[in-house]
Design an enzyme around this catalytic site. Structure first.
Site, PDB file in Angstrom:
ATOM      1  N   TRP A 189      54.964 -10.047 -43.170  1.00 24.32           N
ATOM      2  CA  TRP A 189      53.519 -10.292 -43.154  1.00 24.32           C
ATOM      3  C   TRP A 189      52.748  -9.027 -43.537  1.00 24.32           C
ATOM      4  O   TRP A 189      51.780  -9.092 -44.303  1.00 24.32           O
ATOM      5  CB  TRP A 189      53.069 -10.734 -41.764  1.00 24.32           C
ATOM      6  CG  TRP A 189      53.451 -12.091 -41.283  1.00 24.32           C
ATOM      7  CD1 TRP A 189      53.995 -12.401 -40.069  1.00 24.32           C
ATOM      8  CD2 TRP A 189      53.267 -13.363 -41.939  1.00 24.32           C
ATOM      9  NE1 TRP A 189      54.177 -13.758 -39.939  1.00 24.32           N
ATOM     10  CE2 TRP A 189      53.734 -14.371 -41.068  1.00 24.32           C
ATOM     11  CE3 TRP A 189      52.746 -13.731 -43.187  1.00 24.32           C
ATOM     12  CZ2 TRP A 189      53.706 -15.722 -41.404  1.00 24.32           C
ATOM     13  CZ3 TRP A 189      52.724 -15.078 -43.525  1.00 24.32           C
ATOM     14  CH2 TRP A 189      53.194 -16.056 -42.637  1.00 24.32           C
ATOM     15  N   TYR A 233      45.277 -12.598 -26.036  1.00 22.00           N
ATOM     16  CA  TYR A 233      46.198 -11.455 -26.090  1.00 22.00           C
ATOM     17  C   TYR A 233      45.377 -10.165 -26.125  1.00 22.00           C
ATOM     18  O   TYR A 233      45.291  -9.498 -27.158  1.00 22.00           O
ATOM     19  CB  TYR A 233      47.093 -11.540 -27.319  1.00 22.00           C
ATOM     20  CG  TYR A 233      48.034 -12.731 -27.341  1.00 22.00           C
ATOM     21  CD1 TYR A 233      48.560 -13.254 -26.162  1.00 22.00           C
ATOM     22  CD2 TYR A 233      48.409 -13.323 -28.547  1.00 22.00           C
ATOM     23  CE1 TYR A 233      49.416 -14.343 -26.191  1.00 22.00           C
ATOM     24  CE2 TYR A 233      49.272 -14.412 -28.575  1.00 22.00           C
ATOM     25  CZ  TYR A 233      49.768 -14.916 -27.395  1.00 22.00           C
ATOM     26  OH  TYR A 233      50.623 -15.997 -27.415  1.00 22.00           O
ATOM     27  N   ARG A 243      60.085 -10.944 -40.136  1.00 25.81           N
ATOM     28  CA  ARG A 243      58.899 -11.600 -40.681  1.00 25.81           C
ATOM     29  C   ARG A 243      57.614 -10.839 -40.350  1.00 25.81           C
ATOM     30  O   ARG A 243      56.669 -10.859 -41.139  1.00 25.81           O
ATOM     31  CB  ARG A 243      58.802 -13.055 -40.210  1.00 25.81           C
ATOM     32  CG  ARG A 243      57.649 -13.778 -40.912  1.00 25.81           C
ATOM     33  CD  ARG A 243      57.802 -15.274 -40.944  1.00 25.81           C
ATOM     34  NE  ARG A 243      57.537 -15.927 -39.681  1.00 25.81           N
ATOM     35  CZ  ARG A 243      58.363 -16.793 -39.101  1.00 25.81           C
ATOM     36  NH1 ARG A 243      59.530 -17.083 -39.652  1.00 25.81           N
ATOM     37  NH2 ARG A 243      58.049 -17.368 -37.971  1.00 25.81           N
ATOM     38  N   ASP A 297      51.606  -9.339 -37.727  1.00 27.71           N
ATOM     39  CA  ASP A 297      51.258 -10.647 -38.279  1.00 27.71           C
ATOM     40  C   ASP A 297      49.758 -10.722 -38.596  1.00 27.71           C
ATOM     41  O   ASP A 297      49.331 -11.301 -39.596  1.00 27.71           O
ATOM     42  CB  ASP A 297      51.566 -11.780 -37.288  1.00 27.71           C
ATOM     43  CG  ASP A 297      52.887 -11.637 -36.559  1.00 27.71           C
ATOM     44  OD1 ASP A 297      53.303 -10.500 -36.286  1.00 27.71           O
ATOM     45  OD2 ASP A 297      53.483 -12.668 -36.220  1.00 27.71           O
ATOM     46  N   ASP A 336      44.929 -15.819 -36.534  1.00 28.62           N
ATOM     47  CA  ASP A 336      45.748 -16.689 -37.388  1.00 28.62           C
ATOM     48  C   ASP A 336      44.884 -17.694 -38.156  1.00 28.62           C
ATOM     49  O   ASP A 336      45.263 -18.147 -39.237  1.00 28.62           O
ATOM     50  CB  ASP A 336      46.755 -17.480 -36.546  1.00 28.62           C
ATOM     51  CG  ASP A 336      47.892 -16.628 -36.005  1.00 28.62           C
ATOM     52  OD1 ASP A 336      48.094 -15.509 -36.524  1.00 28.62           O
ATOM     53  OD2 ASP A 336      48.567 -17.081 -35.067  1.00 28.62           O
ATOM     54  N   THR A 347      53.018 -18.368 -22.726  1.00 24.89           N
ATOM     55  CA  THR A 347      53.694 -19.198 -21.734  1.00 24.89           C
ATOM     56  C   THR A 347      54.478 -20.288 -22.451  1.00 24.89           C
ATOM     57  O   THR A 347      53.876 -21.060 -23.205  1.00 24.89           O
ATOM     58  CB  THR A 347      52.665 -19.853 -20.785  1.00 24.89           C
ATOM     59  OG1 THR A 347      51.850 -18.846 -20.205  1.00 24.89           O
ATOM     60  CG2 THR A 347      53.363 -20.619 -19.680  1.00 24.89           C
ATOM     61  N   HIS A 372      44.869  -9.650 -31.647  1.00 24.89           N
ATOM     62  CA  HIS A 372      45.505 -10.768 -32.346  1.00 24.89           C
ATOM     63  C   HIS A 372      44.865 -12.100 -31.942  1.00 24.89           C
ATOM     64  O   HIS A 372      44.623 -12.954 -32.789  1.00 24.89           O
ATOM     65  CB  HIS A 372      47.003 -10.791 -32.070  1.00 24.89           C
ATOM     66  CG  HIS A 372      47.757 -11.686 -32.990  1.00 24.89           C
ATOM     67  ND1 HIS A 372      47.840 -11.470 -34.342  1.00 24.89           N
ATOM     68  CD2 HIS A 372      48.445 -12.845 -32.764  1.00 24.89           C
ATOM     69  CE1 HIS A 372      48.549 -12.425 -34.910  1.00 24.89           C
ATOM     70  NE2 HIS A 372      48.927 -13.277 -33.972  1.00 24.89           N
ATOM     71  N   LYS A 373      44.606 -12.263 -30.675  1.00 19.76           N
ATOM     72  CA  LYS A 373      43.897 -13.443 -30.161  1.00 19.76           C
ATOM     73  C   LYS A 373      43.133 -12.998 -28.909  1.00 19.76           C
ATOM     74  O   LYS A 373      43.485 -12.006 -28.258  1.00 19.76           O
ATOM     75  CB  LYS A 373      44.869 -14.565 -29.757  1.00 19.76           C
ATOM     76  CG  LYS A 373      45.751 -15.105 -30.858  1.00 19.76           C
ATOM     77  CD  LYS A 373      46.676 -16.200 -30.335  1.00 19.76           C
ATOM     78  CE  LYS A 373      47.654 -16.667 -31.405  1.00 19.76           C
ATOM     79  NZ  LYS A 373      48.554 -17.739 -30.909  1.00 19.76           N
ATOM     80  N   TYR A 411      47.778 -21.641 -40.594  1.00 19.73           N
ATOM     81  CA  TYR A 411      47.901 -20.564 -41.593  1.00 19.73           C
ATOM     82  C   TYR A 411      49.029 -20.739 -42.610  1.00 19.73           C
ATOM     83  O   TYR A 411      48.864 -20.335 -43.766  1.00 19.73           O
ATOM     84  CB  TYR A 411      48.020 -19.202 -40.894  1.00 19.73           C
ATOM     85  CG  TYR A 411      49.278 -18.996 -40.073  1.00 19.73           C
ATOM     86  CD1 TYR A 411      50.448 -18.513 -40.645  1.00 19.73           C
ATOM     87  CD2 TYR A 411      49.298 -19.280 -38.711  1.00 19.73           C
ATOM     88  CE1 TYR A 411      51.601 -18.331 -39.902  1.00 19.73           C
ATOM     89  CE2 TYR A 411      50.439 -19.099 -37.957  1.00 19.73           C
ATOM     90  CZ  TYR A 411      51.583 -18.629 -38.545  1.00 19.73           C
ATOM     91  OH  TYR A 411      52.719 -18.457 -37.812  1.00 19.73           O
TER      92      TYR A 411
END
Length: 419
Positions: free
Chosen positions: A263, A178, A259, A185, A130, A384, A174-175, A80
């Site tokens: 974003w 997750y 940040r 973000d 992302d 992790t 987000h993912k 990104y």
């Protein structure tokens, strides 16, 4: 030896030999003949008489002769941060007509998208938001070149939106790894591309549905991540309250990361480029932008005009004035003023921040190469090894120079000031 391996070997030699990729820049045609001519006259690779936007872009091209190298990648990677610098290249090409800026973009597209539309290193099944941001580069290239491979790649990225896991209220995770989490973000990673794609390719009820979905993402962020006392927004929210970083009461992460808020501001101001003038969410988004900016300027450092890594803890040990967030805030505010979303009086805060970046975070070497220093390399939550979201965590992540998450917004902010 194939082209990419050839590039990587040249890149490695340049790092060992000069530290600034000059060998790769010359062999990879990363610096145009015009730049070479200017170098012979001035003795500098990057002439000082240019505007800051061009000086920084040319410096990035010298450091990273192929755009996939941005973010210090050693192999071609769909990443990104690349898209932000390439947006600057797109605008500078339009402004100057310098073909090298366009070539920098198109070489990225040619390398990263195969003829069948497959994107190098991209895995749809991960549902990582992302990965959508770089789709903006492909929209631009498809508009310019009409290559079928770019359209196929764009359709794949758009299909990710349809399958992206969501919270109970329709907010994008987000993912996939997750679950139940919305991060600030993610609004920049997903929504400008979603809005841009909709503007370019969707019509009628499909477009209306998509724009409504985009506005809902911002509504949910305002609902769940905004701090009523300060107006600042927390980095992330876990609907399930299962993450160790999340408050069991609110689901919120504990701090205001510079940040992350950067974003979010860029997401709002960029989505407005594509949202129809008559869409009811437009007025709402501008109101969010106003309250956001009011909160941001309250924590702007009075002496330098910059912003701290952890926004509301400027006096605490280990905190520092950080370049990427500062560049994003400046870009968001000055673009908002230029577009009429904020009163002209707000330009004072943007200018103070911009001057602060140049005075405190920019250095220029003997070759004229411009560097942006004190960039936080990365910060996140969970994963992790586990990232706790503590104050100590945010101030302990790597700090480096010339991170594209800072140089890209700096180029875009510079272009706004240079209008």
């Amino acid at each position: 030896m194939n082209f990419i391996n050839h590039k990587i070997k040249i890149y490695a030699l340049a790092v060992m030999g000069s530290g600034i990729f000059l060998a790769c820049a010359q062999t990879g045609n990363a610096v145009s003949s015009k730049i070479t001519a200017e170098q012979s006259k001035s003795g500098k690779i990057i002439p000082a008489h240019l505007k800051w936007s061009e000086r920084m872009l040319r410096s990035e091209i010298s450091r990273f002769p192929e755009a996939w190298m941005l973010d210090y990648n050693k192999n071609p990677k769909w990443s990104y941060p690349t898209a932000i610098v390439l947006e600057g290249a797109e605008r500078l090409y339009k402004k100057t007509g310098n073909k090298e800026y366009y070539n920098y973009i198109t070489r990225f597209g040619d390398t990263m998208v195969k003829e069948d539309g497959t994107i190098v290193s991209y895995d749809l099944s991960k549902y990582n938001i992302d990965m959508l941001n770089c789709g903006n580069v492909l929209i631009y290239l498809y508009q310019q070149e009409k290559k079928e491979k770019y359209l196929r790649a764009l359709q794949t990225l758009r299909s990710q939106i349809d399958g992206q896991p969501r919270t109970s209220e329709g907010g994008f995770w987000h993912k996939k790894i997750y679950p139940d989490q919305m991060w600030l973000d993610g609004l920049y990673m997903g929504e400008p591309f979603y809005a841009n794609y909709t503007h370019e390719f969707s019509k009628g009820a499909d477009a209306e549905k998509a724009y409504d979905d985009i506005i809902n993402q911002f509504d949910l962020i305002q609902k769940h991540l905004s701090d009523q006392k300060t107006g600042l927004l927390y980095h992330a929210w876990d609907e399930s309250r299962e993450q160790a970083w999340a408050s069991k009461k609110t689901g919120l992460s504990p701090h205001f990361w510079s940040r992350a808020m950067g974003w979010y501001g860029m997401a709002m101001v960029d989505v407005l480029d594509y949202l129809p003038q008559n869409h009811p969410g437009r007025k709402k988004l501008i109101s969010y932008l106003k309250s956001y900016t009011d909160a941001v300027i309250k924590v702007q450092d009075k002496e330098t005009g910059l912003w701290y890594q952890v926004l509301d803890k400027g006096g605490e040990k280990g905190n520092y004035l950080e370049a990427t967030g500062s560049s994003m805030f400046v870009y968001t505010i000055i673009k908002s003023v230029n577009k009429g979303y904020l009163p002209k009086s707000y330009k004072t805060y943007a200018k103070k921040g911009y001057d602060g970046i140049i005075d405190n975070l920019i250095t220029v070497d003997e070759n004229g190469l411009v560097s942006l220093n004190k960039c936080c390399a990365v910060a996140g939550l969970g994963g992790t090894p586990y990232r706790s979201g503590s104050y100590e965590y945010y101030i302990s992540e790597e700090v480096r120079s010339n991170d594209p998450k800072g140089t890209g917004p700096f180029i875009l902010a510079s272009l706004e000031f240079e209008q």
